[in-house]
Design an enzyme around this catalytic site. Structure first.
Site, PDB file in Angstrom:
ATOM      1  N   HIS A 136       0.636  -1.282   0.151  1.00  0.00           N
ATOM      2  CA  HIS A 136      -0.055   0.177  -0.135  1.00  0.00           C
ATOM      3  C   HIS A 136       0.494   1.262  -0.073  1.00  0.00           C
ATOM      4  CE1 HIS A 136      -3.609  -1.863   1.075  1.00  0.00           C
ATOM      5  NE2 HIS A 136      -3.395  -2.505   0.932  1.00  0.00           N
ATOM      6  N   LYS A 186      -7.534  14.029   4.484  1.00  0.00           N
ATOM      7  CA  LYS A 186      -6.873  13.316   4.006  1.00  0.00           C
ATOM      8  C   LYS A 186      -5.978  12.960   5.133  1.00  0.00           C
ATOM      9  CE  LYS A 186      -5.734  14.318   0.041  1.00  0.00           C
ATOM     10  NZ  LYS A 186      -5.809  12.738  -0.838  1.00  0.00           N
ATOM     11  N   ARG A 187      -5.147  12.265   5.695  1.00  0.00           N
ATOM     12  CA  ARG A 187      -4.287  12.398   7.129  1.00  0.00           C
ATOM     13  C   ARG A 187      -3.314  14.099   6.311  1.00  0.00           C
ATOM     14  NH1 ARG A 187      -3.536   8.695  10.885  1.00  0.00           N
ATOM     15  NH2 ARG A 187      -1.658   9.916  11.250  1.00  0.00           N
ATOM     16  N   LYS A 190       1.248  14.157   0.622  1.00  0.00           N
ATOM     17  CA  LYS A 190       0.475  15.162   0.127  1.00  0.00           C
ATOM     18  C   LYS A 190       0.365  16.180   0.138  1.00  0.00           C
ATOM     19  CE  LYS A 190      -2.046  11.080   2.573  1.00  0.00           C
ATOM     20  NZ  LYS A 190      -2.423  10.525   1.991  1.00  0.00           N
ATOM     21  N   THR A 248      -8.935   6.719  -2.021  1.00  0.00           N
ATOM     22  CA  THR A 248      -9.885   6.202  -2.335  1.00  0.00           C
ATOM     23  C   THR A 248     -10.768   7.576  -1.890  1.00  0.00           C
ATOM     24  OG1 THR A 248      -9.505   5.376   0.209  1.00  0.00           O
ATOM     25  CG2 THR A 248      -9.289   3.516  -2.043  1.00  0.00           C
ATOM     26  N   LYS A 268     -14.784   8.842  -3.778  1.00  0.00           N
ATOM     27  CA  LYS A 268     -15.283   9.197  -2.879  1.00  0.00           C
ATOM     28  C   LYS A 268     -16.438  10.765  -3.317  1.00  0.00           C
ATOM     29  CE  LYS A 268     -14.149   6.694   1.154  1.00  0.00           C
ATOM     30  NZ  LYS A 268     -13.147   6.431   1.701  1.00  0.00           N
TER      31      LYS A 268
END
Ligand code: 26V
Length: 761
Positions: free
Chosen positions: A308, A494-495, A500, A602, A606
């Site tokens: 992952h 998100k985290r 990111k 993911t 959504k």
């Protein structure tokens, strides 16, 4: 018990609940859930047919009552009963989430369980029943994150059954504990299929001490003590799971283990449960008298590994001193596997020097991913690009000798939670044209394409507006912050992680702000920028980023120049239930990781399903999203992996900073006193971008490199929102192109390509 009887019982429960305060809700929640448990008659599972077991350190289940009632087909009836007796139909929003996970990896596991039951296969989850789940996030006065423990069990745990008779003793070299299973039913949607999520709780064994193994999710592993505890957690749940799976097989088939893999497939969710491999080998050797070779071959036929992440710091390696101290036999088995591997490599003609790239024992460390790739029958990545990176770099050498092992299975999400439950109006709007079949088969979504007429667009716009109003109300209630639902909702949740690039987002907002201060951007469409996410408690830079965003929000939200045109909200304590309100309310989905870093994502799916455009880079599943929904319906910018790979070695952000005054001004706010920086954490971020650190070069994630492209793209998006209907069309195009991103599809592929389980529907 039949459904009518169940509903009568629920009616009785609601009627007799007198106190309508929060204690009343908690007791209603427990009584109704327990009644459902009686109805389900959840006695446990057998091993008569082929079964897949999903081993994961994390299951981010969220709130279970609504999804369970929905799967049982009584959600609406129950809500009606609640209303009839004067309760709010949404009163269970006060019940806490099951937050036994950190982020995407744990939520994926939860979606997969939902899908496994719904497509009707035997798929069970195994994990840890942490006493405290993921911490609750609060912001202090200065905008910094503080962590509070998540004592989720104060709400009760009505969905779990403790199975005293199936506990296992787990033995370490220096101690032993009991693993007690708590089983939760996983209810298939409308098909009466019940699978199981088994979570192990550690308890002291007779006369032993309590090691606190299941007390916390991911204890801080920056100290040796923390590392040992994490290894104990991994072994604790992996060993308990393997033993219980093997026992169930024996009960059904006797102790001839030669057919074990024909009935059992084990999926390892990242490397965290990889120690299960050596455990099975040891059990087969010690308890069944099998040879090492037989045991290793058997393991090879039933274990599979999903990777992952390609972030080097997340690739687990266990120090042999630490490992040997608590699990010496496992260390010995790993060494045996390593020697066996070397023999195979030399037979395959690999030179001694080349073999170092494969070694399971890397000098004084056990390399968990390599152990997994060596033993497992299948290895998979979680998006096309991610699997490509595994093939071309991370596992390149391996695939020379085992070319068939690697495959891609792109992640997915369950449309039951992520559309039907969280956005029933959009679900209903789509169902009004194509029926409700897509709740079990998301690929049917594509059938709606010829039916998108002006009326549909009108209704879509209304639904989106309603979701934005609801979110605004919720944020006002929770945080006392007022936002305007008529503005563009641009959401980044998100985290918090450097890769990111929440920093890139906030830099670009500061840029817009300075432009406005200089009298520019007259046509800018008012936008609400929403952030959400937690930083690991020990991740200093991620915590600095949160504080910085909150301080920038303070500056921008209170300046009359930007007032009404730019607004920033960092929602506190982002979790699954919050997510269910945020995804449906978005106009733009922010997915801006450095190309090549986000395995899949993911959340991006959504947003897509709920009809938002993606403002993103060519990374992870964004690529497949845009491929399905059309590049013209999304906002893609920045360097792709090829470009990043080309420039990485020679990249220097300093000339950029000097040449681009506006960029310099924005980045400068980290160090020029615009914001108070008593702990020096903003200055540290500034240093990371401009000078680097001992372990990385300046601007490791190419924030400054992609800055201009991002601004341009964001402004284009902003312009496009001016044409309401064409923009809505883009949003709709995204939603109706999401058919492939269901976790039902993903789990079918696991069943078909990895587990050898036939799905009959
Ligand atoms: C590893 C470790 C190792 C040491 C202790 C803490 C820790 C925490 C996390 C990890 C690996 C996490 C990997 C992960 O969460 N990957 C995410 O998986 C999602 C589901 O496949 C995917 O959508 C995300 O892109 C990916 O980041």
């Amino acid at each position: 018990m039949n459904k009518e009887k169940l509903l009568r019982d629920i009616d009785e429960i609601v009627q007799s609940q007198k106190g309508k305060d929060s204690d009343g809700i908690v007791s209603l929640y427990n009584e109704i859930s327990k009644k459902c448990m009686e109805y389900i008659n959840f006695t446990g599972i057998g091993n008569e047919t082929k079964t897949a077991h999903y081993l994961s350190m994390e299951f981010l289940m969220g709130r279970m009552i609504d999804s369970n009632l929905m799967a049982m087909g009584i959600l609406e009836d129950t809500r009606r009963i609640l209303e009839k007796h004067g309760w709010d139909r949404r009163c269970f929003e006060d019940i806490d989430d099951y937050a036994l996970g950190n982020g995407g990896l744990g939520r994926l596991a939860a979606c997969f369980l939902d899908s496994g039951a719904t497509i009707g296969i035997n798929l069970h989850g195994y994990g840890i029943r942490y006493k405290y789940g993921l911490f609750k996030q609060v912001f202090s006065e200065d905008g910094a994150q503080k962590e509070k423990e998540d004592d989720w069990q104060v709400f009760g745990d009505p969905w779990s059954v403790r199975r005293e008779d199936e506990k296992e003793e787990i033995v370490f070299a220096d101690a032993s504990v009991m693993a007690v299973p708590y089983d939760m039913p996983v209810i298939g949607f409308g098909n009466k299929k019940i699978n199981m999520l088994r979570l192990w709780q550690s308890e002291p064994s007779a006369g032993g001490t309590d090691l606190g193994i299941s007390d916390f999710l991911y204890p801080d592993d920056s100290t040796d003590q923390g590392k040992t505890l994490r290894l104990r957690q991994q072994y604790f749940f992996a060993a308990a799971s393997i033993r219980s799976i093997m026992k169930k097989y024996m009960k059904e088939h006797g102790d001839d283990v030669s057919c074990f893999s024909e009935f059992n497939q084990i999926q390892l969710n990242d490397t965290h449960p990889v120690i299960a491999i050596t455990e099975m080998i040891l059990v087969l050797m010690k308890e069944y008298g099998k040879t090492f070779d037989f045991a290793a071959r058997t393991a090879g036929r039933c274990f599979n590994y999903t990777n992952h992440t390609v972030m080097p710091e997340a690739l687990e390696k266990w120090d042999t001193v630490l490992l040997g101290g608590i699990l010496p036999e496992h260390l010995a088995i790993a060494r045996k596997l390593d020697r066996r591997l070397c023999r195979e490599l030399s037979r395959a003609g690999e030179k001694r020097k080349a073999r170092v790239n494969y070694r399971i024992m890397e000098r004084d460390r056990l390399h968990m991913a390599r152990l997994a790739v060596y033993v497992c029958g299948h290895v998979n990545g979680v998006s096309e690009i991610h699997t490509g990176i595994l093939r071309d770099s991370l596992f390149r050498d391996w695939l020379k000798i085992y070319p068939g092992k690697l495959l891609n299975i792109t992640n997915g999400i369950t449309q039951r939670r992520w559309l039907d439950l969280c956005n029933p109006e959009l679900f209903g709007l789509i169902a009004s044209r194509i029926g409700e079949g897509f709740v079990r088969d998301l690929s049917l979504l594509k059938n709606i394409r010829p039916m998108i007429d002006e009326g549909f667009i009108d209704d879509f716009i209304k639904v989106k507006q309603a979701r934005k109003r609801e979110l605004a109300e919720y944020i006002a209630k929770k945080q006392g912050i007022v936002i305007d639902p008529s503005t563009v909702f641009d959401i980044h949740i998100k985290r918090i992680h450097e890769y990111k690039r929440q920093l890139l987002n906030i830099f670009s907002i500061l840029y817009l702000y300075f432009e406005m201060k200089d009298g520019g951007l007259k046509d800018f469409r008012p936008t609400t920028f929403i952030f959400g996410g937690k930083a690991a408690a020990g991740y200093k830079r991620a915590k600095a980023i949160i504080k910085y965003i909150n301080m920038a929000a303070g500056l921008i939200n209170n300046d009359p120049v930007s007032n009404g045109r730019l607004r920033i909200v960092f929602v506190e304590n982002y979790n699954v239930s919050y997510a269910e309100k945020l995804f449906p309310a978005a106009d733009a989905s922010v997915q801006i990781s450095t190309a090549g870093t986000e395995a899949s994502g993911t959340g991006n799916m959504k947003f897509m399903l709920n009809g938002a455009v993606t403002l993103g880079t060519m990374d992870g599943a964004n690529i497949e999203i845009v491929e399905r929904a059309g590049r013209e319906n999304n906002y893609i910018f920045g360097a792709d992996t090829d470009e990043i790979n080309r420039i990485r070695e020679s990249y220097d952000p300093l000339p950029l900073l000097l040449a681009d005054k506006k960029l310099g001004r924005v980045v400068g706010t980290l160090s020029d006193g615009t914001f108070e920086d008593d702990d020096g954490s903003l200055g540290e971020l500034y240093g990371a971008l401009t000078e680097g650190a001992s372990w990385h070069r300046p601007d490791h994630y190419f924030v400054l490199h992609d800055f201009r492209a991002f601004i341009e793209c964001r402004l284009r998006l902003n312009m496009d929102t001016a044409d309401e209907r064409p923009f809505a069309r883009k949003c709709i195009n995204n939603s109706i192109s999401a058919g492939e991103f269901s976790s039902d599809r993903a789990v079918r592929q696991y069943a078909d390509k990895i587990w050898g389980i036939t799905v009959n529907e």
